[in-house]
Design an enzyme around this catalytic site. Structure first.
Site, PDB file in Angstrom:
ATOM      1  N   ASP A  70     -27.317  -3.441  23.764  1.00 53.48           N
ATOM      2  CA  ASP A  70     -28.653  -3.992  23.320  1.00 53.48           C
ATOM      3  C   ASP A  70     -28.346  -5.604  23.440  1.00 53.48           C
ATOM      4  O   ASP A  70     -27.275  -6.173  23.297  1.00 53.48           O
ATOM      5  CB  ASP A  70     -29.328  -3.745  22.150  1.00 53.48           C
ATOM      6  CG  ASP A  70     -28.124  -3.607  20.670  1.00 53.48           C
ATOM      7  OD1 ASP A  70     -27.087  -4.245  21.159  1.00 53.48           O
ATOM      8  OD2 ASP A  70     -28.468  -3.183  19.624  1.00 53.48           O
ATOM      9  N   ASN A 139     -31.264  -0.030   7.638  1.00 57.81           N
ATOM     10  CA  ASN A 139     -32.522   0.520   7.756  1.00 57.81           C
ATOM     11  C   ASN A 139     -32.398   1.800   8.586  1.00 57.81           C
ATOM     12  O   ASN A 139     -33.504   2.423   9.001  1.00 57.81           O
ATOM     13  CB  ASN A 139     -33.576  -0.331   8.058  1.00 57.81           C
ATOM     14  CG  ASN A 139     -33.309  -0.844   9.592  1.00 57.81           C
ATOM     15  OD1 ASN A 139     -32.182  -0.325  10.202  1.00 57.81           O
ATOM     16  ND2 ASN A 139     -34.265  -1.613  10.409  1.00 57.81           N
ATOM     17  N   HIS A 141     -31.381   1.953  11.834  1.00 54.42           N
ATOM     18  CA  HIS A 141     -31.481   1.760  13.045  1.00 54.42           C
ATOM     19  C   HIS A 141     -30.092   2.032  13.757  1.00 54.42           C
ATOM     20  O   HIS A 141     -29.083   1.901  13.115  1.00 54.42           O
ATOM     21  CB  HIS A 141     -31.985   0.219  13.372  1.00 54.42           C
ATOM     22  CG  HIS A 141     -31.135  -0.603  13.126  1.00 54.42           C
ATOM     23  ND1 HIS A 141     -31.571  -2.159  13.377  1.00 54.42           N
ATOM     24  CD2 HIS A 141     -29.780  -1.044  13.308  1.00 54.42           C
ATOM     25  CE1 HIS A 141     -30.753  -2.907  13.388  1.00 54.42           C
ATOM     26  NE2 HIS A 141     -29.513  -2.320  13.421  1.00 54.42           N
ATOM     27  N   GLU A 146     -35.608   1.113  15.907  1.00 50.25           N
ATOM     28  CA  GLU A 146     -36.059   0.932  14.526  1.00 50.25           C
ATOM     29  C   GLU A 146     -36.640   2.103  14.028  1.00 50.25           C
ATOM     30  O   GLU A 146     -37.007   3.065  14.517  1.00 50.25           O
ATOM     31  CB  GLU A 146     -36.804  -0.352  14.424  1.00 50.25           C
ATOM     32  CG  GLU A 146     -36.238  -1.647  14.993  1.00 50.25           C
ATOM     33  CD  GLU A 146     -35.220  -2.143  14.113  1.00 50.25           C
ATOM     34  OE1 GLU A 146     -34.711  -1.423  13.287  1.00 50.25           O
ATOM     35  OE2 GLU A 146     -35.067  -3.482  14.348  1.00 50.25           O
TER      36      GLU A 146
HETATM   37  P1  PGA Z   1     -23.075  -4.380  11.593  1.00 53.33           P
HETATM   38  O1  PGA Z   1     -24.423  -4.101  12.336  1.00 53.33           O
HETATM   39  O2  PGA Z   1     -21.772  -3.597  12.388  1.00 53.33           O
HETATM   40  O3  PGA Z   1     -22.867  -5.816  11.918  1.00 53.33           O
HETATM   41  O4  PGA Z   1     -23.331  -3.845  10.188  1.00 53.33           O
HETATM   42  C1  PGA Z   1     -24.878  -2.724  12.370  1.00 53.33           C
HETATM   43  C2  PGA Z   1     -26.150  -2.337  13.196  1.00 53.33           C
HETATM   44  O5  PGA Z   1     -27.210  -3.167  12.750  1.00 53.33           O
HETATM   45  O6  PGA Z   1     -26.372  -1.672  14.077  1.00 53.33           O
END
Ligand code: PGA
Length: 248
Positions: A70, A139, A141, A146
């Site tokens: 992404d 959340n 995701h 999302e």
């Molecule tokens: P993080 O992000 O590894 O920085 O906690 C995870 C994500 O948002 O998929």
């Protein structure tokens, strides 16, 4: 709960060693692996370990191909804090991976649909992604899929959830507008042979519990991976704190 493999380790560093070992097992005999690495805080110790093994000759990553998971719309690798920028720093540059081995969304492109089509084509031409490395948002995701996401979706532009817009600030040194992203969809991710879902820290304990033990539905996108035959969930004790069962 699903038949996925669950591993709970004492620290993120031990976890990184074991996931790196697992990479070697999963990619044994695969001549030109295709790997999809998430950016973010969680997989960074794994990338450091893979780079260390590659540089010491313990593992050879020079034949690997990479596809981006992404990117923030409006950014590419030239933007400090972008997904590509972090992966360049932690993985691609230390490994010396050439541009011909990487397909990555250019979020600055004025034709994002073409970026998505090119990404899907890159994967298709190589058959399947061998391993996708994922983090999980607080959340629920997965990549930038999302809550409310479509489980069948391919690569596309998405609007970002308020939590993602807020939490995402940690990747940047200054306040940054994060409204949209371009992301592999769950449909594409689910076509991979192996999915490694990583989470560390107590702040992920609640969402990990929901993703693994709660209802399977789009409110928690990570729960939609639970029936994937190649899913492996790698978490540390902090992230495992609310689970009702012990790891294997
Ligand atoms: P993080 O992000 O590894 O920085 O906690 C995870 C994500 O948002 O998929």
């Amino acid at each position: 709960m699903g038949s996925f493999k669950l591993s709970i380790d004492a620290t993120p560093e031990i976890m990184a060693m074991k996931v790196a070992d697992r990479f070697s097992q999963c990619l044994e005999g695969v001549k030109t692996p295709l790997v999809c690495p998430a950016s973010g805080t969680t997989p960074a110790p794994l990338y450091h370990e893979l780079v260390r093994r590659h540089q010491s000759g313990a593992m050879d990553l020079s034949a690997w191909y990479f596809v981006g998971l992404d990117e923030w719309v409006g950014m590419n690798g030239g933007d400090e804090g972008s997904c590509r920028w972090w992966l360049d720093k932690d993985l691609f540059l230390p490994l010396g991976i050439g541009e011909d081995r990487i397909c990555f969304f250019d979020g600055r492109s004025d034709d994002l649909a073409a970026q998505c089509a090119a990404t899907e084509r890159f994967i298709e031409q190589r058959g399947k992604m061998d391993v996708v490395i994922l983090g999980i948002g607080t959340n629920g995701h997965i990549a930038m899929n999302e809550p409310g996401t479509d489980v069948m979706a391919g690569s596309r532009v998405v609007s970002l959830h308020p939590t993602t817009q807020t939490v995402g600030q940690k990747y940047f040194t200054t306040q940054t507008v994060l409204e949209k992203g371009v992301s592999l969809g769950l449909g594409t991710i689910r076509e991979a042979r192996h999915i490694f879902l990583l989470a560390t820290g107590e702040h992920k304990a609640s969402i990990i519990q929901q993703a693994l033990e709660g209802p399977v539905n789009a409110d928690v996108p990570a729960s939609l991976l639970r029936d994937h035959p190649g899913l492996e969930v790698w978490i540390d004790e902090g992230a495992a704190g609310r689970l009702g069962r012990t790891g294997l």
